[in-house]
Design a protein around this motif. Structure first.
Motif, PDB file in Angstrom:
ATOM      1  N   GLY A  58       0.816  -1.205   0.000  1.00  0.00           N
ATOM      2  CA  GLY A  58       0.000   0.000   0.000  1.00  0.00           C
ATOM      3  C   GLY A  58       0.850   1.255   0.000  1.00  0.00           C
ATOM      4  O   GLY A  58       0.585   2.205  -0.738  1.00  0.00           O
ATOM      5  N   ALA A  59       1.888   1.258   0.817  1.00  0.00           N
ATOM      6  CA  ALA A  59       2.790   2.410   0.876  1.00  0.00           C
ATOM      7  C   ALA A  59       3.506   2.607  -0.463  1.00  0.00           C
ATOM      8  O   ALA A  59       3.696   3.743  -0.921  1.00  0.00           O
ATOM      9  CB  ALA A  59       3.807   2.218   1.993  1.00  0.00           C
ATOM     10  N   PHE A  60       3.887   1.497  -1.088  1.00  0.00           N
ATOM     11  CA  PHE A  60       4.558   1.569  -2.385  1.00  0.00           C
ATOM     12  C   PHE A  60       3.627   2.149  -3.442  1.00  0.00           C
ATOM     13  O   PHE A  60       4.007   3.039  -4.214  1.00  0.00           O
ATOM     14  CB  PHE A  60       5.038   0.179  -2.802  1.00  0.00           C
ATOM     15  N   LEU A  61       2.381   1.655  -3.495  1.00  0.00           N
ATOM     16  CA  LEU A  61       1.424   2.125  -4.495  1.00  0.00           C
ATOM     17  C   LEU A  61       1.142   3.613  -4.333  1.00  0.00           C
ATOM     18  O   LEU A  61       1.071   4.363  -5.311  1.00  0.00           O
ATOM     19  CB  LEU A  61       0.120   1.330  -4.394  1.00  0.00           C
ATOM     20  N   GLU A  62       0.982   4.053  -3.092  1.00  0.00           N
ATOM     21  CA  GLU A  62       0.758   5.469  -2.852  1.00  0.00           C
ATOM     22  C   GLU A  62       1.993   6.288  -3.234  1.00  0.00           C
ATOM     23  O   GLU A  62       1.874   7.394  -3.782  1.00  0.00           O
ATOM     24  CB  GLU A  62       0.397   5.702  -1.384  1.00  0.00           C
ATOM     25  N   GLY A  63       3.165   5.727  -2.981  1.00  0.00           N
ATOM     26  CA  GLY A  63       4.403   6.430  -3.279  1.00  0.00           C
ATOM     27  C   GLY A  63       4.619   6.665  -4.763  1.00  0.00           C
ATOM     28  O   GLY A  63       5.257   7.653  -5.146  1.00  0.00           O
ATOM     29  N   ILE A  64       4.113   5.771  -5.604  1.00  0.00           N
ATOM     30  CA  ILE A  64       4.278   5.944  -7.045  1.00  0.00           C
ATOM     31  C   ILE A  64       3.038   6.564  -7.685  1.00  0.00           C
ATOM     32  O   ILE A  64       2.882   6.553  -8.904  1.00  0.00           O
ATOM     33  CB  ILE A  64       4.628   4.611  -7.740  1.00  0.00           C
ATOM     34  N   GLY A  65       2.143   7.099  -6.839  1.00  0.00           N
ATOM     35  CA  GLY A  65       1.037   7.895  -7.352  1.00  0.00           C
ATOM     36  C   GLY A  65      -0.171   7.137  -7.851  1.00  0.00           C
ATOM     37  O   GLY A  65      -0.946   7.661  -8.670  1.00  0.00           O
ATOM     38  N   GLN A  66      -0.383   5.910  -7.385  1.00  0.00           N
ATOM     39  CA  GLN A  66      -1.571   5.174  -7.799  1.00  0.00           C
ATOM     40  C   GLN A  66      -2.802   5.664  -7.023  1.00  0.00           C
ATOM     41  O   GLN A  66      -2.684   6.187  -5.917  1.00  0.00           O
ATOM     42  CB  GLN A  66      -1.366   3.677  -7.596  1.00  0.00           C
ATOM     43  N   VAL A  67      -3.969   5.515  -7.620  1.00  0.00           N
ATOM     44  CA  VAL A  67      -5.200   6.086  -7.076  1.00  0.00           C
ATOM     45  C   VAL A  67      -6.051   4.995  -6.433  1.00  0.00           C
ATOM     46  O   VAL A  67      -6.496   4.065  -7.107  1.00  0.00           O
ATOM     47  CB  VAL A  67      -6.015   6.796  -8.178  1.00  0.00           C
ATOM     48  N   LYS A  68      -6.278   5.114  -5.145  1.00  0.00           N
ATOM     49  CA  LYS A  68      -7.085   4.148  -4.400  1.00  0.00           C
ATOM     50  C   LYS A  68      -8.568   4.381  -4.670  1.00  0.00           C
ATOM     51  O   LYS A  68      -9.047   5.512  -4.619  1.00  0.00           O
ATOM     52  CB  LYS A  68      -6.811   4.288  -2.903  1.00  0.00           C
ATOM     53  N   VAL A  69      -9.316   3.310  -4.959  1.00  0.00           N
ATOM     54  CA  VAL A  69     -10.740   3.454  -5.244  1.00  0.00           C
ATOM     55  C   VAL A  69     -11.548   2.381  -4.543  1.00  0.00           C
ATOM     56  O   VAL A  69     -11.147   1.211  -4.474  1.00  0.00           O
ATOM     57  CB  VAL A  69     -11.005   3.407  -6.773  1.00  0.00           C
TER      58      VAL A  69
END
Length: 203
Positions: A58-69
């Motif tokens: 989760g931290a990685f995905l947020e760090g590379i700018g992915q959008v949580k939906v």
């Protein structure tokens, strides 16, 4: 992606070099998204289900700018974040089928049409082929993989980009009818691109 598999990227030059763009990707395997992120000519911000944002991932995905939906509700925060990507001239990646399936664009949700019509960003269709094959090529007859959840190590995967197109009809309308009509147009273009990609790659 290039270290684990052998991607062949075709038509990457069709992605506009700057400005907002939406990549509409078929979805038959869990690595389709990462494969596109690893091979696209520009950084891609995907709409990803919130269930994936756990722990280090989760931290990685947020760090590379992915959008949580949140797929189970009208997630206004996710919608706003996705539109912000486009407003800032970024690349938004969307699985228009909404979830993993046959990867044939047979059933599209209205989300792609909404983002395209609302933002005015062009859509570039993308076909990821080979991630569900036994070793990345049809009819190989080779023995099963060690890890069934992933394509065979160093197997061939094709990523084919199509021509950019506008989803709207030029009227600027954002009504439900306009979005439904845009969805029909989009489905036709995506289906045609998938057929052409399969013919081009022999899959």
């Amino acid at each position: 992606m290039y270290g684990l598999w052998r991607p062949r990227v075709l038509g990457a030059w069709r992605v506009p070099a700057s400005g907002p763009v939406i990549l509409a990707v078929n979805h038959a395997h869990n690595i389709d998204g990462p494969m596109l992120m690893g091979t696209a000519p520009r950084p891609v911000h995907f709409l990803i289900k919130k269930e994936a944002f756990v722990g280090p991932l989760g931290a990685f995905l947020e760090g590379i700018g992915q959008v949580k939906v949140d797929r189970h509700s009208a997630d206004r925060t996710a919608i706003g974040n996705a539109l912000a990507v486009l407003e800032h001239g970024g690349v938004l990646g969307i699985f228009p089928e909404g979830t993993r399936g046959e990867g044939d664009f047979a059933s599209l949700r209205a989300g792609l049409a909404y983002f395209a019509v609302r933002s005015g960003a062009p859509i570039v269709p993308v076909a990821v082929l080979g991630t569900t094959d036994e070793d990345g090529r049809e009819g190989s007859g080779r023995p099963g993989r060690l890890f069934k959840a992933l394509p065979r190590f160093r197997s061939h995967v094709d990523v084919v980009f199509g021509d950019a197109f506008e989803a709207g009809d030029g009227s600027g309308r954002r009504t439900r009818k306009a979005l439904d009509e845009a969805t029909v147009r989009i489905q036709g273009r995506l289906t045609d691109h998938l057929k052409n990609a399969r013919r081009l790659t022999g899959r």
